[in-house]
Design a protein around this motif. Structure first.
Motif, PDB file in Angstrom:
ATOM      1  N   LEU A 178      10.210   2.864   3.142  1.00  9.66           N
ATOM      2  CA  LEU A 178       9.206   2.198   2.320  1.00  9.66           C
ATOM      3  C   LEU A 178       9.635   0.774   1.977  1.00  9.66           C
ATOM      4  O   LEU A 178       8.823  -0.156   2.011  1.00  9.66           O
ATOM      5  N   ARG A 179      10.893   0.587   1.669  1.00  5.70           N
ATOM      6  CA  ARG A 179      11.358  -0.775   1.366  1.00  5.70           C
ATOM      7  C   ARG A 179      11.200  -1.673   2.590  1.00  5.70           C
ATOM      8  O   ARG A 179      10.827  -2.846   2.473  1.00  5.70           O
ATOM      9  N   ARG A 225       0.713   6.448  -8.676  1.00  7.08           N
ATOM     10  CA  ARG A 225       1.668   5.678  -9.480  1.00  7.08           C
ATOM     11  C   ARG A 225       2.821   5.155  -8.644  1.00  7.08           C
ATOM     12  O   ARG A 225       3.969   5.590  -8.766  1.00  7.08           O
ATOM     13  N   LEU A 226       2.524   4.198  -7.789  1.00  7.30           N
ATOM     14  CA  LEU A 226       3.559   3.627  -6.942  1.00  7.30           C
ATOM     15  C   LEU A 226       3.338   2.124  -6.802  1.00  7.30           C
ATOM     16  O   LEU A 226       2.249   1.673  -6.442  1.00  7.30           O
ATOM     17  N   GLN A 237       6.208   8.215  -1.765  1.00  2.18           N
ATOM     18  CA  GLN A 237       6.776   7.108  -0.998  1.00  2.18           C
ATOM     19  C   GLN A 237       6.463   7.250   0.490  1.00  2.18           C
ATOM     20  O   GLN A 237       6.139   6.267   1.163  1.00  2.18           O
ATOM     21  N   HIS A 238       6.553   8.462   1.008  1.00  2.00           N
ATOM     22  CA  HIS A 238       6.219   8.673   2.421  1.00  2.00           C
ATOM     23  C   HIS A 238       4.723   8.405   2.660  1.00  2.00           C
ATOM     24  O   HIS A 238       4.345   7.847   3.706  1.00  2.00           O
ATOM     25  N   ALA A 239       3.879   8.778   1.694  1.00  2.00           N
ATOM     26  CA  ALA A 239       2.448   8.484   1.810  1.00  2.00           C
ATOM     27  C   ALA A 239       2.215   6.980   1.838  1.00  2.00           C
ATOM     28  O   ALA A 239       1.369   6.474   2.583  1.00  2.00           O
ATOM     29  N   ALA A 240       2.989   6.245   1.036  1.00  2.00           N
ATOM     30  CA  ALA A 240       2.839   4.793   0.980  1.00  2.00           C
ATOM     31  C   ALA A 240       3.253   4.136   2.295  1.00  2.00           C
ATOM     32  O   ALA A 240       2.645   3.148   2.721  1.00  2.00           O
ATOM     33  N   THR A 243       1.497   1.394   7.366  1.00  2.00           N
ATOM     34  CA  THR A 243       1.724   1.353   8.812  1.00  2.00           C
ATOM     35  C   THR A 243       0.570   1.913   9.630  1.00  2.00           C
ATOM     36  O   THR A 243       0.519   1.706  10.847  1.00  2.00           O
ATOM     37  N   ASP A 244      -0.358   2.628   9.008  1.00  2.00           N
ATOM     38  CA  ASP A 244      -1.505   3.182   9.735  1.00  2.00           C
ATOM     39  C   ASP A 244      -2.600   2.112   9.829  1.00  2.00           C
ATOM     40  O   ASP A 244      -2.426   0.975   9.389  1.00  2.00           O
TER      41      ASP A 244
END
Length: 327
Positions: free
Chosen positions: A6-7, A180-181, A211-214, A219-220
């Protein structure tokens, strides 16, 4: 703070938005937070010392000025001109105690965007006065202006990443508000460490599944963002044109060029707090009293067009009838 994937994704997205080379922003400068507000909170507590002044525009999202006070600083509200905080106003408000200036563009509640030309002037003032710039870029991709696909950012200017902290969130661009991200991009990896330390005492980390969803959000396919921006543009036009038809209303800064808000001056119809209450209780229209956003917001109401086009049409028609009864 934050999973490496994510970073890395945030660093690359920031590079795209700021028009700098891929890979030029180190993921070590990124701090993942539980929402954009946590990024703001941690940054203030990591950088603001007791007695430091932080220039904030007014009207503006109120949480920022209050967290300055919580951190022991003094929020110095500076009125916007034509809907934006100007370099001239920042220079005039700066003193020997001024530590930082907050930029919010596109702005909440105004929906206005600071032009690249004005950002160049602000950058010059920041260098001259040795100010840290805190750039709230929550709505950077919800932009309808004519200076590119995203709103102009001061971090795109030469040398400004060295004195800027940028705040972002997944809540608006990807409608992930319940997840909440958010994040902060700091000037250096060492700065990120200090911000992460401050953040640790608010919440230790963000849930890994969000975080994985973000990562997937970044990227999608971005078609959903393009569609959303066009939908907001259409809703904005309905709201703004509807307000113009009512008469007796003006918009500071003119037609909104970003975010999903309109901030009409309704002072000719009464006190903004009373109007907001009547609109809600008697007409079923939810707005926000502009005084919430600072002294310069008094006399205005904030309208959010984050609803369907049909609701926008019905709402502004109902608003016209309600205000007509208040004349």
């Amino acid at each position: 703070a934050g999973i490496p994937a994510l970073r890395e994704a945030i660093a690359e997205q920031s590079a795209r938005e700021w028009g700098v080379a891929s890979g030029s922003i180190s993921p070590e400068r990124v701090v993942v937070c539980n929402g954009g507000m946590e990024a703001v909170f941690a940054t203030m507590f990591a950088t603001v010392n007791p007695g430091d002044e932080v220039i904030v525009p007014t009207p503006n999202w109120p949480n920022i000025r209050w967290v300055v006070h919580l951190a022991g600083g003094m929020a110095k509200e500076v009125p916007c001109e034509a809907g934006v905080l100007t370099a001239e106003a920042i220079a005039a408000a700066s003193t020997s105690r001024t530590k930082a200036v907050v930029l919010s563009s596109p702005a909440n509640p105004l929906g206005t965007t600071t032009s690249r030309a004005e950002l160049i002037k602000i950058a010059a003032v920041a260098r001259e006065k040795d100010l840290l710039v805190m750039s709230d870029e929550t709505y950077s991709r919800l932009y309808f202006g004519d200076e590119g696909e995203v709103a102009p950012s001061i971090l795109s200017l030469p040398g400004m990443q060295e004195r800027c902290v940028a705040f972002g969130t997944f809540s608006k661009t990807y409608a992930m508000d319940g997840w909440r991200l958010g994040w902060a991009v700091t000037p250096t990896a060492a700065d990120a460490v200090q911000l992460a330390k401050a953040r640790y005492y608010i919440s230790a980390c963000s849930p890994t599944f969000t975080q994985h969803a973000a990562v997937t959000a970044f990227t999608d396919s971005q078609d959903c963002v393009t569609e959303m921006v066009e939908a907001y543009r259409a809703r904005r036009d309905v709201i703004v044109d509807g307000l113009a038809a009512i008469g007796g209303i003006s918009l500071p800064g003119g037609r909104p060029t970003g975010a999903f808000y309109a901030f009409p001056d309704v002072s000719k119809f009464g006190k903004s707090g009373d109007i907001a209450k009547v609109l809600l209780e008697e007409h079923g229209i939810a707005t926000v009293d502009g005084a919430v956003f600072g002294d310069e917001g008094d006399g205005h109401i904030r309208i959010a067009y984050s609803c369907s086009l049909e609701d926008c049409q019905r709402g502004v028609e109902r608003l016209g009838k309600a205000l007509a009864a208040m004349r």
